[in-house]
Scaffold this motif. Structure first.
Motif, PDB file in Angstrom:
ATOM      1  N   THR A 352      40.279 106.868  35.898  1.00 16.82           N
ATOM      2  CA  THR A 352      39.117 106.610  35.048  1.00 16.82           C
ATOM      3  C   THR A 352      38.889 105.120  34.863  1.00 16.82           C
ATOM      4  O   THR A 352      37.748 104.650  34.839  1.00 16.82           O
ATOM      5  CB  THR A 352      39.314 107.284  33.684  1.00 16.82           C
ATOM      6  OG1 THR A 352      39.522 108.686  33.888  1.00 16.82           O
ATOM      7  CG2 THR A 352      38.102 107.082  32.807  1.00 16.82           C
ATOM      8  N   ASP A 380      33.933 106.251  34.037  1.00 16.34           N
ATOM      9  CA  ASP A 380      33.442 107.397  33.290  1.00 16.34           C
ATOM     10  C   ASP A 380      32.059 107.067  32.730  1.00 16.34           C
ATOM     11  O   ASP A 380      31.937 106.262  31.804  1.00 16.34           O
ATOM     12  CB  ASP A 380      34.410 107.743  32.154  1.00 16.34           C
ATOM     13  CG  ASP A 380      34.067 109.059  31.467  1.00 16.34           C
ATOM     14  OD1 ASP A 380      32.938 109.560  31.681  1.00 16.34           O
ATOM     15  OD2 ASP A 380      34.915 109.581  30.725  1.00 16.34           O
ATOM     16  N   GLU A 382      30.212 108.628  30.797  1.00 18.50           N
ATOM     17  CA  GLU A 382      29.978 109.121  29.448  1.00 18.50           C
ATOM     18  C   GLU A 382      30.491 108.165  28.381  1.00 18.50           C
ATOM     19  O   GLU A 382      30.178 108.315  27.208  1.00 18.50           O
ATOM     20  CB  GLU A 382      30.629 110.496  29.267  1.00 18.50           C
ATOM     21  CG  GLU A 382      30.027 111.574  30.164  1.00 18.50           C
ATOM     22  CD  GLU A 382      30.649 112.929  29.909  1.00 18.50           C
ATOM     23  OE1 GLU A 382      31.540 113.020  29.032  1.00 18.50           O
ATOM     24  OE2 GLU A 382      30.249 113.895  30.571  1.00 18.50           O
ATOM     25  N   GLU A 384      30.626 105.095  26.063  1.00 24.17           N
ATOM     26  CA  GLU A 384      29.694 104.108  25.532  1.00 24.17           C
ATOM     27  C   GLU A 384      30.352 102.727  25.513  1.00 24.17           C
ATOM     28  O   GLU A 384      31.566 102.587  25.677  1.00 24.17           O
ATOM     29  CB  GLU A 384      29.258 104.506  24.127  1.00 24.17           C
ATOM     30  CG  GLU A 384      28.596 105.869  24.039  1.00 24.17           C
ATOM     31  CD  GLU A 384      27.256 105.917  24.752  1.00 24.17           C
ATOM     32  OE1 GLU A 384      26.649 104.827  24.933  1.00 24.17           O
ATOM     33  OE2 GLU A 384      26.810 107.015  25.141  1.00 24.17           O
ATOM     34  N   ARG A 715      32.774 116.510  37.530  1.00 25.66           N
ATOM     35  CA  ARG A 715      31.679 116.425  36.564  1.00 25.66           C
ATOM     36  C   ARG A 715      30.542 115.595  37.145  1.00 25.66           C
ATOM     37  O   ARG A 715      30.771 114.525  37.701  1.00 25.66           O
ATOM     38  CB  ARG A 715      32.161 115.803  35.260  1.00 25.66           C
ATOM     39  CG  ARG A 715      33.112 116.685  34.478  1.00 25.66           C
ATOM     40  CD  ARG A 715      33.468 116.026  33.172  1.00 25.66           C
ATOM     41  NE  ARG A 715      34.072 114.715  33.386  1.00 25.66           N
ATOM     42  CZ  ARG A 715      34.291 113.830  32.425  1.00 25.66           C
ATOM     43  NH1 ARG A 715      33.939 114.099  31.186  1.00 25.66           N
ATOM     44  NH2 ARG A 715      34.859 112.672  32.698  1.00 25.66           N
ATOM     45  N   GLU A 717      26.421 114.139  36.363  1.00 21.85           N
ATOM     46  CA  GLU A 717      25.323 113.926  35.424  1.00 21.85           C
ATOM     47  C   GLU A 717      24.002 114.215  36.130  1.00 21.85           C
ATOM     48  O   GLU A 717      23.712 113.639  37.184  1.00 21.85           O
ATOM     49  CB  GLU A 717      25.336 112.483  34.914  1.00 21.85           C
ATOM     50  CG  GLU A 717      26.421 112.195  33.899  1.00 21.85           C
ATOM     51  CD  GLU A 717      26.125 112.780  32.534  1.00 21.85           C
ATOM     52  OE1 GLU A 717      24.941 112.942  32.200  1.00 21.85           O
ATOM     53  OE2 GLU A 717      27.083 113.101  31.820  1.00 21.85           O
ATOM     54  N   THR A 721      22.302 115.936  31.624  1.00 24.45           N
ATOM     55  CA  THR A 721      23.181 117.074  31.374  1.00 24.45           C
ATOM     56  C   THR A 721      24.425 116.960  32.241  1.00 24.45           C
ATOM     57  O   THR A 721      24.328 116.677  33.445  1.00 24.45           O
ATOM     58  CB  THR A 721      22.462 118.400  31.679  1.00 24.45           C
ATOM     59  OG1 THR A 721      21.278 118.476  30.891  1.00 24.45           O
ATOM     60  CG2 THR A 721      23.365 119.591  31.364  1.00 24.45           C
ATOM     61  N   THR A 722      25.591 117.168  31.625  1.00 29.65           N
ATOM     62  CA  THR A 722      26.841 117.143  32.369  1.00 29.65           C
ATOM     63  C   THR A 722      27.082 118.501  33.001  1.00 29.65           C
ATOM     64  O   THR A 722      27.096 119.524  32.321  1.00 29.65           O
ATOM     65  CB  THR A 722      28.017 116.777  31.450  1.00 29.65           C
ATOM     66  OG1 THR A 722      27.774 115.501  30.848  1.00 29.65           O
ATOM     67  CG2 THR A 722      29.315 116.726  32.228  1.00 29.65           C
TER      68      THR A 722
END
Length: 759
Positions: A352, A380, A382, A384, A715, A717, A721-722
């Protein structure tokens, strides 16, 4: 005696002279079956791989001394005044470690000319040779062989040559062949019209090279070059093949370049059917400051990724200059999904946070100093900006144990670090530098039966911050702490003195006290929560880093018992259990969380067991006695008795993260030549397979073939939506024993997937 040098030279010639030997020649070539090996005295036996029916081995010559006289016998001998010596009928020449046989032999002692005729045979510790004729000149160190067949015991190979000319610098082999297949088998064979071996330069060249598989020509090369010793040689390596659902057929063709004795490179053009073409490059170097490797991969206009170029780069270095140790680990990828989409043959791990580290460390008798630059690339999407890790630019860390008069000891630890974070506005993001001093004074008392170590500490931390939005840019914190660590070592013989087993009982008491101070206004640059385990019960600070020093008033009681076999020097079993009791709530928390009010930690119990030589078992349970439930379970069991055999069972459950996974991995032969390979990682919480690997392997003396399929979840995006999608990949590896093969990337995959797997 001079003949001995020629036979060892012939071994070098044959080793790189890639018409297999007839089965009736197997005996003199040194071929021994498994049954013949078992008939030898145990001291002379050598292991035979289960996938081969035998090996090349000369037990009679294995233990002969290196030095000794030559013994020559023949039916008749004849000498004349011109210096011609002639041996006729069943000629045998015995040298230390070598046997020669021929029907006749002639030697002109004046000119040095010699000739051996009539199925010349030679056996050595590591080779077997037969030739129709051998002639040459001792003074010129030159020899000619015809109708040669040979075996090489170190390489477990055999072959033939129509004619060999051996010279002092260069040897020429005509109509030569080479294979590692057992006598009577014709799996594959490498042959060449002409091979030239230059021992001075350490390389050879071959013309009209043909690789035959089952007597069918499979590959033709008009000309190749190759090394004949440890010196590296530029040239083509075997390709790598693979396939994936999205990418399609994936082929990489490496080219090795020997640029300098301390510098080499591999350039590998790569084509992925549905994505495009690119390169994978590796540069290795060795200098006075250490060794390292530079990797770079590039894929042009990936059709499955909006026609964008995709890149990977890394630099790793390890070295030493005097007392300084140097290290770098710098990595870069062009996008967050690089490792998910593009399996790479370069030695770069998919994680990651890709590290970017450069550090120098000085280790002395008293002081340990480290200067470090450290950052990460987060993969990653996702995460922030506020969750991204801070960079250390730089970090200066000093630790030591300077001497004091008397029994007391001073422990010094200090750290000065500048923290920054990219991707955010510096005016709105708190960053800056931190100075942390942590001196401690201890008075340890250690005996063979136990120890007591009291310790007092001071934590002094000072910040110089930017972007706080207030006038308070230099917060400080000063705390005091104390601890007491004590333990006993008790032991006894288990099951009597004759059992050879000893049991220990090791109780341990740990007390830790740190006063409370409100730290909520301090930044959280590098502090994190410690994963609860046996070792964390005896830590002084329950957080990582220095931004948070946890307030505590805690007792910990632990008990360890071991079963040892002192003669073997190993630990057969280790059982540990421990729990902490808190005398007050823990108010200092990360991210402004509520104080912890529990009075007891979970009861942690783990066991490590080695029931047999190749077995190991680890199990851990964390029982929350206040809520009467299990917080965490871990189970790992493995069995790895040797090559091609590995079993691994794993289970991990952690309630706080809703993780409940089981794992099964194995590589096991189902026949002397066939093995099954597999790994299954299953999510018990969501009832789905996270990763599934299945493969089959065939292996014998000739070759090794592996076919592996891999299914992984990723995963993605899409429109905010994941989504979780499955990707199927397939890998093929064909390795000609003794030559290498294509599909080498599969080795890294299997080592990662099947713990304990050994070749």
């Amino acid at each position: 005696m001079p003949l001995r040098a020629f036979w060892y030279s012939l071994l070098l010639v044959a080793a790189v002279a890639p018409n297999p030997a007839r089965a009736d020649l197997a005996d003199w070539m040194g071929w021994m079956t498994r049954e013949q090996m078992m008939e030898l005295p145990e001291a002379l036996r050598k292991p035979i791989p289960e996938w081969c029916p035998g090996i090349y081995y000369n037990p009679r010559l294995a233990r002969e001394p290196e030095e000794g006289d030559a013994v020559v016998t023949a039916d008749r001998t004849r000498f004349d005044q011109a210096g011609l010596a002639e041996l006729i009928g069943d000629v045998e020449i015995e040298l230390p470690g070598t046997r020669l046989r021929a029907d006749s032999a002639r030697l002109d002692q004046d000119s040095g000319e010699f000739e051996l005729e009539g199925e010349v045979q030679a056996r050595g510790r590591d080779f077997g040779v037969i030739a129709g004729q051998m002639r040459g000149n001792l003074d010129a160190r030159e020899a000619f062989f015809s109708d040669v067949r040979y075996s090489l015991h170190d390489q477990q190979a055999r072959g033939s040559a129509g004619e060999i000319h051996y010279g002092p610098i260069e040897s020429i082999i005509r109509r030569g062949s080479y294979t590692t297949c057992a006598p009577g088998q014709r799996g594959w064979e490498l042959s060449a019209g002409e091979i030239r071996l230059n021992r001075e330069k350490g390389w050879g060249e071959a013309r009209n090279v043909v690789l035959r598989v089952r007597d069918v020509p499979a590959l033709y090369l008009p000309w190749i070059t190759f090394p004949i010793d440890d010196r590296r040689k530029s040239g083509l390596l075997f390709p790598t093949l693979g396939s994936a659902d999205e990418g399609g057929l994936d082929i990489t063709q490496p080219l090795y370049l020997n640029l300098h004795p301390q510098l080499d490179a591999t350039i590998a053009p790569r084509h992925i059917q549905n994505r495009g073409s690119g390169l994978e490059n590796e540069l290795r170097y060795l200098t006075l400051a250490g060794e390292g490797v530079l990797n770079y991969a590039w894929l042009h206009a990936d059709r499955r990724f909006d026609n964008e170029d995709r890149e990977l780069a890394s630099w790793r270095h390890e070295g030493q200059l005097g007392a300084w140790q140097l290290e770098s680990d710098v990595n870069y990828v062009s996008d967050d999904f690089y490792f998910e989409d593009l399996d790479t043959g370069l030695d770069v791990r998919a994680v990651t946070h890709l590290p970017r580290l450069g550090q120098a460390r000085y280790r002395g008798d008293v002081w340990d100093f480290r200067v470090r630059l450290q950052a990460w690339q987060t993969l990653d999407p996702e995460l922030e900006g506020e969750d991204l890790p801070f960079r250390r630019v730089p970090q200066l860390h000093l630790r030591g144990q300077p001497g004091l008069p008397g029994p007391a000891r001073l422990l010094w630890e200090s750290d000065l670090t500048r923290f920054e974070r990219g991707g955010v506005d510096p005016a709105e993001e708190v960053q800056g530098q931190r100075l942390h001093l942590q001196p401690a004074l201890t008075l340890p008392v250690r005996r063979s039966w136990g120890y007591v170590e009291p310790r007092v500490r001071v934590y002094d931390t000072r910040y110089d911050l930017d972007g706080t939005g207030t006038d308070e840019s230099s917060p400080e914190r000063t705390l005091a702490g104390a601890s007491l660590d004590a333990g006993l070592f008790l032991e006894r013989s288990l099951f009597g003195e004759d059992s050879g087993l000893m049991q220990t009982l090791e109780p341990r008491l740990f007390y830790n006290y740190i006063e409370f101070e409100d730290q909520s206004e301090l930044p959280e640059f590098d502090s994190g929560e410690i994963t609860l385990a046996w070792t964390s019960l005896f830590r002084e600070n329950r957080f990582t880093g220095y931004d948070r020093i946890g307030d505590e008033d805690r007792f910990t009681l632990g008990l360890t018992s071991r079963i040892l076999r002192p003669e073997a020097g190993g630990e057969r079993l280790r059982l540990r259990t421990g729990q902490s009791w808190h005398r007050r709530d823990r108010k200092v928390q990360l991210r402004d969380l509520e104080p912890e009010t529990t009075s007891r930690s979970p009861l942690i119990t783990d066991i490590t067991w080695f029931p047999r030589r190749h077995w190991h078992l680890f199990a851990e349970n964390q029982w929350d006695s206040e809520e009467s439930r299990t917080r965490r379970n871990t189970l790992r069991a493995g069995y790895s008795p040797g090559p091609r055999r590995a079993l691994h069972l794993g289970y991990h459950r952690r309630h706080i993260d809703n993780i409940d996974q089981g794992e099964l991995a194995a590589a096991w032969p189902v026949h002397a030549n066939w093995s099954l390979l597999g790994r299954w990682l299953y999510d018990l919480e969501h009832h789905r397979s996270v990763e599934a690997l299945a493969g089959i392997e065939y292996r014998d003396c000739c070759w090794q073939i592996r076919l592996v399929g891999l299914r992984e979840l990723f995963r993605r995006e899409e429109n905010g939506t994941t989504m979780v999608e499955a990707e199927n990949r397939y890998f093929l590896q064909i390795r000609l024993q003794g030559l290498g093969g294509l599909g080498e990337r599969i080795d890294n995959l299997l080592e990662r997937s099947i713990p304990g797997l050994k070749e």
